[in-house]
Design a protein around this motif. Structure first.
Motif, PDB file in Angstrom:
ATOM      1  N   MET A  46       1.397  22.008   3.406  1.00  0.00           N
ATOM      2  CA  MET A  46       0.092  21.368   3.275  1.00  0.00           C
ATOM      3  C   MET A  46      -0.629  21.806   1.998  1.00  0.00           C
ATOM      4  O   MET A  46      -1.320  21.010   1.348  1.00  0.00           O
ATOM      5  CB  MET A  46      -0.778  21.699   4.496  1.00  0.00           C
ATOM      6  CG  MET A  46      -0.332  21.026   5.774  1.00  0.00           C
ATOM      7  SD  MET A  46      -0.374  19.190   5.665  1.00  0.00           S
ATOM      8  CE  MET A  46       1.373  18.839   5.414  1.00  0.00           C
ATOM      9  N   SER A  47      -0.454  23.071   1.610  1.00  0.00           N
ATOM     10  CA  SER A  47      -1.086  23.516   0.366  1.00  0.00           C
ATOM     11  C   SER A  47      -0.455  22.836  -0.839  1.00  0.00           C
ATOM     12  O   SER A  47      -1.148  22.486  -1.807  1.00  0.00           O
ATOM     13  CB  SER A  47      -0.971  25.031   0.233  1.00  0.00           C
ATOM     14  OG  SER A  47       0.380  25.426   0.029  1.00  0.00           O
ATOM     15  N   ARG A 100      -2.371  20.370  -3.389  1.00  0.00           N
ATOM     16  CA  ARG A 100      -2.341  20.556  -4.851  1.00  0.00           C
ATOM     17  C   ARG A 100      -1.944  19.253  -5.543  1.00  0.00           C
ATOM     18  O   ARG A 100      -2.501  18.894  -6.590  1.00  0.00           O
ATOM     19  CB  ARG A 100      -1.359  21.674  -5.205  1.00  0.00           C
ATOM     20  CG  ARG A 100      -1.421  22.120  -6.660  1.00  0.00           C
ATOM     21  CD  ARG A 100      -0.292  23.105  -6.939  1.00  0.00           C
ATOM     22  NE  ARG A 100      -0.386  24.278  -6.085  1.00  0.00           N
ATOM     23  CZ  ARG A 100      -1.102  25.364  -6.397  1.00  0.00           C
ATOM     24  NH1 ARG A 100      -1.764  25.384  -7.539  1.00  0.00           N
ATOM     25  NH2 ARG A 100      -1.144  26.381  -5.572  1.00  0.00           N
ATOM     26  N   LEU A 101      -0.962  18.543  -4.950  1.00  0.00           N
ATOM     27  CA  LEU A 101      -0.523  17.272  -5.545  1.00  0.00           C
ATOM     28  C   LEU A 101      -1.631  16.221  -5.496  1.00  0.00           C
ATOM     29  O   LEU A 101      -1.733  15.367  -6.378  1.00  0.00           O
ATOM     30  CB  LEU A 101       0.729  16.761  -4.826  1.00  0.00           C
ATOM     31  CG  LEU A 101       2.011  17.579  -5.035  1.00  0.00           C
ATOM     32  CD1 LEU A 101       3.142  17.029  -4.173  1.00  0.00           C
ATOM     33  CD2 LEU A 101       2.411  17.567  -6.513  1.00  0.00           C
ATOM     34  N   PHE A 124     -10.561  25.622  -3.349  1.00  0.00           N
ATOM     35  CA  PHE A 124     -10.833  26.319  -2.089  1.00  0.00           C
ATOM     36  C   PHE A 124      -9.871  25.857  -1.001  1.00  0.00           C
ATOM     37  O   PHE A 124      -9.336  26.666  -0.234  1.00  0.00           O
ATOM     38  CB  PHE A 124     -12.286  26.071  -1.675  1.00  0.00           C
ATOM     39  CG  PHE A 124     -12.620  26.635  -0.322  1.00  0.00           C
ATOM     40  CD1 PHE A 124     -12.880  27.995  -0.169  1.00  0.00           C
ATOM     41  CD2 PHE A 124     -12.662  25.806   0.806  1.00  0.00           C
ATOM     42  CE1 PHE A 124     -13.168  28.522   1.084  1.00  0.00           C
ATOM     43  CE2 PHE A 124     -12.965  26.327   2.058  1.00  0.00           C
ATOM     44  CZ  PHE A 124     -13.211  27.685   2.195  1.00  0.00           C
ATOM     45  N   THR A 125      -9.641  24.537  -0.932  1.00  0.00           N
ATOM     46  CA  THR A 125      -8.751  24.002   0.107  1.00  0.00           C
ATOM     47  C   THR A 125      -7.325  24.499  -0.103  1.00  0.00           C
ATOM     48  O   THR A 125      -6.650  24.931   0.840  1.00  0.00           O
ATOM     49  CB  THR A 125      -8.783  22.466   0.070  1.00  0.00           C
ATOM     50  OG1 THR A 125     -10.135  22.024   0.252  1.00  0.00           O
ATOM     51  CG2 THR A 125      -7.901  21.885   1.155  1.00  0.00           C
ATOM     52  N   ALA A 138      -2.980  28.192   1.476  1.00  0.00           N
ATOM     53  CA  ALA A 138      -1.991  29.182   1.037  1.00  0.00           C
ATOM     54  C   ALA A 138      -2.234  30.529   1.722  1.00  0.00           C
ATOM     55  O   ALA A 138      -1.278  31.225   2.097  1.00  0.00           O
ATOM     56  CB  ALA A 138      -2.065  29.343  -0.478  1.00  0.00           C
ATOM     57  N   THR A 139      -3.506  30.883   1.899  1.00  0.00           N
ATOM     58  CA  THR A 139      -3.814  32.147   2.570  1.00  0.00           C
ATOM     59  C   THR A 139      -3.333  32.142   4.022  1.00  0.00           C
ATOM     60  O   THR A 139      -2.738  33.112   4.502  1.00  0.00           O
ATOM     61  CB  THR A 139      -5.329  32.400   2.521  1.00  0.00           C
ATOM     62  OG1 THR A 139      -5.756  32.449   1.159  1.00  0.00           O
ATOM     63  CG2 THR A 139      -5.688  33.710   3.208  1.00  0.00           C
ATOM     64  N   ILE A 140      -3.575  31.041   4.719  1.00  0.00           N
ATOM     65  CA  ILE A 140      -3.101  30.926   6.103  1.00  0.00           C
ATOM     66  C   ILE A 140      -1.584  31.028   6.155  1.00  0.00           C
ATOM     67  O   ILE A 140      -0.997  31.662   7.050  1.00  0.00           O
ATOM     68  CB  ILE A 140      -3.590  29.595   6.710  1.00  0.00           C
ATOM     69  CG1 ILE A 140      -5.119  29.603   6.827  1.00  0.00           C
ATOM     70  CG2 ILE A 140      -2.953  29.358   8.068  1.00  0.00           C
ATOM     71  CD1 ILE A 140      -5.702  28.277   7.286  1.00  0.00           C
ATOM     72  N   SER A 141      -0.916  30.426   5.153  1.00  0.00           N
ATOM     73  CA  SER A 141       0.543  30.488   5.110  1.00  0.00           C
ATOM     74  C   SER A 141       1.027  31.927   4.959  1.00  0.00           C
ATOM     75  O   SER A 141       1.951  32.358   5.663  1.00  0.00           O
ATOM     76  CB  SER A 141       1.048  29.626   3.950  1.00  0.00           C
ATOM     77  OG  SER A 141       2.438  29.793   3.793  1.00  0.00           O
TER      78      SER A 141
END
Length: 340
Positions: A40-41, A45-46, A52-53, A58-61
């Motif tokens: 999803m990150s 990005r794409l 922030f999103t 990425a942090t959750i990942s």
């Protein structure tokens, strides 16, 4: 044909059963959540989503990856000499996530923090409930946590000490050339090549400067040059420091040059010293010495001395020859050498 489709169906069923979590609350589910958040990150990005999103996904990942891998290692009882590796692997993943995004020299803070972060991974479940309420662990657990915290602090200090030593060696390479026989932390293997201290380079440059000024010069001018010893010392120090400045090193300021001419028959023995004022194995420090011979010579072939007019004297010229050796001497040269 029917047999082939049956085999393919059976393979897909087994594969699905292999990747399907045995229950919702399992480490496989957490790993899949990490993979899903990472995808999803990438998608965010794409699609040019806000930083922030992208960062949140990425942090959750990364968090799910640390939890899932640690959970998997603990569930499968992975041990290293009987020690659980799960918290240390989870701590490593968290440190890579926290410091890897810094760029540059991120490995040093990551390694120094790794033992303490791993301790936090172990301690948090014992100190916090699922409702984030503080809880008091049993006395035995408290003792284990205290011991583990001390060990983590020790490992972190060792990493920090290693990086500190490497920084000192990089900034002050002459420290490596000194004796380490009395060191409790540095060991030199038998036969290991010992680097030359930077003072050797100082002496080599100083010899070149002296050759420019007093080699192959009329002897009277050389003797006038020797009359202003203090001024020549300062000028020599400035010349060498300026040339060493091309390869700037923090230890250059710890080397001081000095020289002293000693009368020797018709000429002089020139003692050239590079004095180390930094930390040394010997409490009195040390210095490097280069010995040069400054002598007057008559230039042969320029004047026929047999047919020269009475009273005619040839002009003497200087010659400077220096020894290649630069022995290390303990103490300070002014305390061990005779003043010339």
């Amino acid at each position: 044909m029917v047999g082939f489709f049956g085999f393919l169906r059976q393979t897909l069923v087994e594969l699905w059963q292999a990747v399907l979590p045995p229950r919702y609350f399992s480490w496989q589910t957490v790993i899949y959540m990490s993979l899903f958040s990472w995808l999803m990150s990438l998608l965010a990005r794409l699609l040019a989503a806000t930083p922030f999103t992208v960062g949140l996904l990425a942090t959750i990942s990364w968090i799910c990856l640390a939890l899932g891998v640690g959970w998997a290692l603990e569930a499968n009882k992975v041990r290293f000499f009987g020690i659980p590796v799960a918290p240390w692997v989870s701590g490593a993943i968290i440190c890579i996530f926290l410091f890897g995004s810094w760029g540059g020299r991120w490995l040093q803070p990551a390694l120094v923090s790794w033992p303490l972060v791993s301790f936090a991974v172990i301690a948090v479940p014992s100190l916090l409930s699922w409702d984030f309420d503080l809880k008091t662990p049993p006395p035995m657990v408290r003792q284990q946590l205290a011991l583990l915290f001390c060990l983590s602090l020790l490992f972190s200090s060792w990493f920090q000490f290693y990086f500190r030593i490497q920084s000192w060696v990089r900034d002050y390479p002459s420290l490596v050339a000194d004796s380490v026989d009395n060191s409790a932390f540095v060991y030199r293997f038998p036969g290991q090549e010992v680097a030359l201290p930077a003072g050797v380079t100082h002496l080599t440059i100083a010899e070149e400067v002296l050759r420019e000024q007093i080699d192959n010069k009329p002897w009277p001018s050389v003797e006038r040059w020797l009359l202003n010893l203090e001024g020549q010392r300062q000028a020599l120090q400035r010349r060498v420091q300026s040339q060493m400045g091309r390869g700037a090193s923090l230890e250059n300021s710890l080397w001081r040059l000095d020289f002293q001419p000693l009368s020797n028959a018709d000429g002089y023995t020139l003692k050239l010293w590079a004095i180390w004022s930094g930390p040394a194995a010997n409490q009195n420090g040390y210095y490097l010495e280069k010995t040069c011979l400054l002598m007057p010579v008559n230039r042969g072939g320029l004047v026929d001395t047999e047919n020269a007019a009475p009273g005619y004297t040839t002009t003497q010229w200087s010659t400077l020859t220096c020894d290649l050796q630069t022995p290390r001497q303990a103490g300070h040269p002014r305390g061990t050498q005779q003043q010339g």
